[in-house]
Design a protein around this motif. Structure first.
Motif, PDB file in Angstrom:
ATOM      1  N   GLU A 293      17.088  56.102  84.225  1.00  0.00           N
ATOM      2  CA  GLU A 293      18.515  56.405  83.860  1.00  0.00           C
ATOM      3  C   GLU A 293      19.331  55.993  85.018  1.00  0.00           C
TER       4      GLU A 293
ATOM      5  N   GLU B 188      16.764  51.559  80.898  1.00  0.00           N
ATOM      6  CA  GLU B 188      16.425  52.606  79.909  1.00  0.00           C
ATOM      7  C   GLU B 188      15.041  52.127  79.204  1.00  0.00           C
TER       8      GLU B 188
ATOM      9  N   ARG C 195      20.700  48.819  79.935  1.00  0.00           N
ATOM     10  CA  ARG C 195      19.792  48.731  78.800  1.00  0.00           C
ATOM     11  C   ARG C 195      18.299  48.508  79.554  1.00  0.00           C
TER      12      ARG C 195
END
Length: 98
Positions: free
Chosen positions: A72, A67, A64
């Protein structure tokens, strides 16, 4: 192990995104390692199961945050299906008494 440690420290020292990828990689590796260590002894396997829950929670948190930073993660040890199942599931709690 020392070489792996040195490589991960070097990679994670480059940037916040790289550090988050290293964190996710370590949790990815830990989950698979814990799955392979099941012994058939309930008390030991309960400990491994709770450690695995913690690693899945940590993996979710790293991803989380990664991102949000525009990065990624591609799983290195888990299959893509296992990774997606973990990331799409809610935070887990350890079973009490274990």
């Amino acid at each position: 192990i020392q070489t792996l440690y040195d490589d991960l420290v070097e990679q994670g020292s480059k940037s916040l995104v790289d550090a988050l990828v290293v964190g996710a990689t370590i949790e990815d590796m830990d989950i698979v390692d814990l799955q392979l260590r099941r012994s058939g002894i309930e008390a030991i396997d309960d400990v491994y199961a709770n450690l695995e829950k913690g690693s899945r929670n940590h993996l979710r948190a790293f991803i989380r945050t990664l991102e949000r930073q525009g990065g990624e993660y591609v799983p290195a040890f888990l299959t893509v299906a296992e990774y997606e199942a973990i990331f799409s599931s809610p935070t887990e709690r350890a079973r009490s008494g274990a």
